[in-house]
Write a protein that holds these residues in place. Structure first.
Motif, short mmCIF file in Angstrom:
data_model
loop_
_atom_site.label_atom_id
_atom_site.label_comp_id
_atom_site.label_asym_id
_atom_site.label_seq_id
_atom_site.Cartn_x
_atom_site.Cartn_y
_atom_site.Cartn_z
N ALA A 1 0.85 -1.19 0.00
CA ALA A 1 0.00 0.00 0.00
C ALA A 1 0.88 1.24 0.00
O ALA A 1 1.96 1.25 0.62
CB ALA A 1 -0.91 0.01 1.23
N ILE A 2 0.44 2.28 -0.70
CA ILE A 2 1.19 3.54 -0.73
C ILE A 2 0.22 4.71 -0.63
O ILE A 2 -0.97 4.59 -0.94
CB ILE A 2 2.04 3.70 -2.01
N ASN A 3 0.74 5.85 -0.18
CA ASN A 3 -0.02 7.09 -0.18
C ASN A 3 0.95 8.25 -0.07
O ASN A 3 2.11 8.09 0.34
CB ASN A 3 -1.04 7.14 0.97
N VAL A 4 0.48 9.44 -0.45
CA VAL A 4 1.29 10.65 -0.47
C VAL A 4 0.50 11.75 0.23
O VAL A 4 -0.73 11.84 0.08
CB VAL A 4 1.63 11.07 -1.92
N ASN A 5 1.19 12.60 1.00
CA ASN A 5 0.49 13.67 1.71
C ASN A 5 0.08 14.79 0.74
O ASN A 5 0.47 14.81 -0.43
CB ASN A 5 1.34 14.21 2.86
N ILE A 6 -0.72 15.72 1.24
CA ILE A 6 -1.32 16.73 0.38
C ILE A 6 -0.29 17.68 -0.22
O ILE A 6 -0.50 18.23 -1.30
CB ILE A 6 -2.40 17.52 1.17
N MET A 7 0.86 17.88 0.43
CA MET A 7 1.91 18.74 -0.10
C MET A 7 2.86 17.97 -1.01
O MET A 7 3.81 18.55 -1.54
CB MET A 7 2.69 19.38 1.05
N THR A 8 2.61 16.69 -1.19
CA THR A 8 3.39 15.80 -2.06
C THR A 8 4.88 15.79 -1.71
O THR A 8 5.72 15.64 -2.59
CB THR A 8 3.22 16.16 -3.56
N ASN A 9 5.21 15.96 -0.42
CA ASN A 9 6.62 15.88 -0.03
C ASN A 9 6.90 14.69 0.89
O ASN A 9 8.01 14.55 1.39
CB ASN A 9 7.08 17.18 0.63
N ARG A 10 5.90 13.83 1.12
CA ARG A 10 6.11 12.61 1.90
C ARG A 10 5.37 11.44 1.27
O ARG A 10 4.21 11.57 0.87
CB ARG A 10 5.66 12.80 3.35
N LEU A 11 6.06 10.32 1.20
CA LEU A 11 5.52 9.08 0.66
C LEU A 11 5.53 8.02 1.76
O LEU A 11 6.56 7.79 2.39
CB LEU A 11 6.36 8.61 -0.53
N ALA A 12 4.38 7.39 2.00
CA ALA A 12 4.28 6.30 2.98
C ALA A 12 4.11 4.99 2.24
O ALA A 12 3.25 4.87 1.35
CB ALA A 12 3.11 6.53 3.93
N CYS A 13 4.92 3.99 2.60
CA CYS A 13 4.88 2.67 1.96
C CYS A 13 4.52 1.63 3.02
O CYS A 13 5.28 1.41 3.97
CB CYS A 13 6.22 2.32 1.33
N GLY A 14 3.36 1.01 2.88
CA GLY A 14 2.96 -0.07 3.79
C GLY A 14 3.45 -1.40 3.26
O GLY A 14 3.17 -1.79 2.13
N CYS A 15 4.20 -2.12 4.09
CA CYS A 15 4.92 -3.32 3.62
C CYS A 15 4.25 -4.61 4.09
O CYS A 15 3.44 -4.62 5.01
CB CYS A 15 6.36 -3.27 4.12
N GLU A 16 4.65 -5.69 3.44
CA GLU A 16 4.12 -7.01 3.77
C GLU A 16 4.51 -7.43 5.18
O GLU A 16 3.78 -8.17 5.85
CB GLU A 16 4.65 -8.04 2.76
N ASN A 17 5.65 -6.96 5.68
CA ASN A 17 6.10 -7.35 7.02
C ASN A 17 5.51 -6.51 8.14
O ASN A 17 5.88 -6.66 9.30
CB ASN A 17 7.63 -7.31 7.09
N GLY A 18 4.58 -5.61 7.82
CA GLY A 18 3.93 -4.80 8.85
C GLY A 18 4.56 -3.44 9.09
O GLY A 18 4.03 -2.64 9.87
N GLU A 19 5.69 -3.16 8.46
CA GLU A 19 6.34 -1.86 8.63
C GLU A 19 5.73 -0.81 7.69
O GLU A 19 5.19 -1.13 6.63
CB GLU A 19 7.84 -1.97 8.34
N ILE A 20 5.85 0.46 8.11
CA ILE A 20 5.46 1.58 7.26
C ILE A 20 6.69 2.47 7.12
O ILE A 20 7.17 3.05 8.11
CB ILE A 20 4.30 2.38 7.87
N LYS A 21 7.21 2.57 5.91
CA LYS A 21 8.39 3.38 5.66
C LYS A 21 7.97 4.70 5.03
O LYS A 21 7.23 4.70 4.04
CB LYS A 21 9.38 2.64 4.76
N VAL A 22 8.46 5.79 5.61
CA VAL A 22 8.08 7.12 5.15
C VAL A 22 9.30 7.83 4.58
O VAL A 22 10.36 7.91 5.23
CB VAL A 22 7.47 7.95 6.30
N TYR A 23 9.15 8.32 3.34
CA TYR A 23 10.25 8.97 2.62
C TYR A 23 9.93 10.44 2.36
O TYR A 23 8.76 10.81 2.17
CB TYR A 23 10.50 8.28 1.28
N GLU A 24 10.97 11.26 2.37
CA GLU A 24 10.82 12.66 1.98
C GLU A 24 11.11 12.75 0.48
O GLU A 24 12.16 12.31 0.00
CB GLU A 24 11.80 13.55 2.74
#
Length: 436
Positions: A117-140
């Motif tokens: 699963a993925i999503n991006v915030n309204i300012m499009t400067n952060r990306l959240a990646c939901g992983c199979e192992n239960g982690e959520i990795k957030v990138y700038e």
């Protein structure tokens, strides 16, 4: 076989199963873009894996994804630069493409067991990646930068596959849901709320919930969808079920005492996909039976249910971004949700009423209307050939007569003659019928 949809709703055939979808709309200029991805496996098998982007003019562009099948999509527009991007989860990576050119502009190697699963915030400067192992990795991220070196933090707490992630419009809250029976609210990498979803009550209450036998695990609860329902991230929607039981929609509200939940049973089978409109007024829910439910957030009740739109479980669904005219609308027709499945069909669901049925020629109603109009015309002709009523008609109905002829509404003339000439008005007491 799916149940045929009544117009204006419809289904369109595709040449591959679809697993991810994103519908972007701009309420200001009416821009509308739809993208969906999927395929049948490795390109070596002869089944192409691809992303299709449908533009407002109806043209469709294709992006081949090689050996990887896309499972999640997101279209976003930078509110400052105006640039539009498409991001797709492909195995252990997330790729970014510029729109409308569809040129690749970056790739993030997330790693682990894969991105679900993925999503991006309204300012499009952060990306959240939901992983199979239960982690959520957030990138700038930025228009110029999209790489794995920009990892900000990792949210850890879920114990199973992430199903959905969402950003609050204001602040930097994130909500996630997973196959561990929970949704969690995060502030940065810190968990600030644990929302345990339950799946009993409603019709299940009649079954008298039985205790789980010793040695057997309780049924797994899957929280397949989550979304913020308020700008600050203080309201959360979740949809949860077991693998075979009823599905429950939850509305969680943050209070000084904690998070309170209002639950309602929305389906007697699991909900497999959920989407919320950009204006927050509509929830689109797709079930494992292939049915679609459009749910009104404001009234908290179903607006309409479309039975068995698909042969197979709904894999992804997109709610109409805004209930305003969009460039993709077909001659004013508004679709309020678009769904997809592994049955290689795209469902277009509309809340607009069906077009009126054309009247059957020669029906009883047509003949009745014909003789009614003919009778009025003959009666007017009868008055015009010197009948003694003619003078009284001219005195009492001259204005109505002229107006009726001008507008082509002889029924008004008929009403005036009937009530003012043939039958005396109430102002003449004791007289019921004109003395002719």
């Amino acid at each position: 076989m799916p149940i045929p949809l009544k117009p204006p709703s419809r289904t369109d055939p595709l040449n591959f199963p679809v697993f991810g979808m994103s519908w972007y709309g701009n309420a200001g200029n009416g821009l509308s873009l739809l993208a969906y991805c999927g395929g049948g496996g490795s390109a070596r098998t002869g089944v192409n894996n691809a992303i299709l982007v449908k533009e407002p003019d109806g043209n469709t562009k294709r992006i081949d994804t090689g050996d990887n099948v896309g499972v999640a999509l997101k279209i976003v527009q930078n509110p400052v630069s105006g640039n539009i991007f498409l991001m797709v989860a492909l195995g252990k990576t997330v790729e970014r493409y510029n729109l409308p050119s569809c040129e690749k502009s970056g790739e993030i190697e997330v790693g682990g067991d894969g991105v679900n699963a993925i999503n991006v915030n309204i300012m499009t400067n952060r990306l959240a990646c939901g992983c199979e192992n239960g982690e959520i990795k957030v990138y700038e991220i930025s228009d110029e930068r999209f790489d794995a070196e920009s990892l900000l933090f990792v949210c850890q707490g879920h114990t199973n596959t992430i199903c959905s992630v969402d950003f609050s419009c204001r602040g930097d809250r994130i909500v996630s849901s997973a196959k561990d029976g929970t949704a969690r609210v995060w502030q940065g990498e810190d968990q600030i709320a644990l929302l345990k979803c339950e799946v009993h009550g409603g019709s299940d209450e009649k079954k008298k919930k039985k205790p789980v036998p010793k040695g057997r695990k309780p049924p797994q609860i899957l929280v397949r969808g989550c979304a913020f329902g308020e700008l600050e991230g203080r309201v959360v929607f979740t949809v949860a079920s077991t693998r075979r039981g009823s599905a429950f929609l939850g509305r969680w509200v943050e209070t000084p005492e904690g998070w309170e939940c209002e639950r309602v049973e929305v389906s007697d089978v699991p909900i497999s996909a959920m989407s919320i409109s950009s204006d927050g007024f509509l929830l689109a829910l797709g079930s494992v039976s292939g049915s679609i439910i459009l749910w009104g957030v404001e009234n908290w009740r179903p607006i309409k249910t479309f039975k068995e739109v698909h042969d197979l479980p709904v894999t992804c669904i997109a709610a109409r971004p805004y209930d305003v005219p969009l460039m993709s609308d077909e001659d004013g027709l508004r679709f309020h949700a678009i769904s997809a499945s592994a049955d290689s069909r795209l469902g277009h669901l509309s809340l607009q009423p069906p077009p009126p049925k054309p009247a059957r020629p020669g029906s009883f109603g047509d003949w009745l209307k014909f003789f009614w109009n003919l009778g009025i015309k003959l009666f007017v002709l009868y008055l015009a050939i010197g009948n003694p009523l003619w003078q009284d008609t001219q005195e009492r109905c001259s204005h109505t007569w002229a107006r009726g002829i001008q507008l082509g509404k002889l029924e008004q003339v008929y009403e005036c003659v009937l009530h003012e000439v043939l039958i005396a008005p109430e102002s003449l007491p004791g007289v019921m019928v004109a003395p002719y």
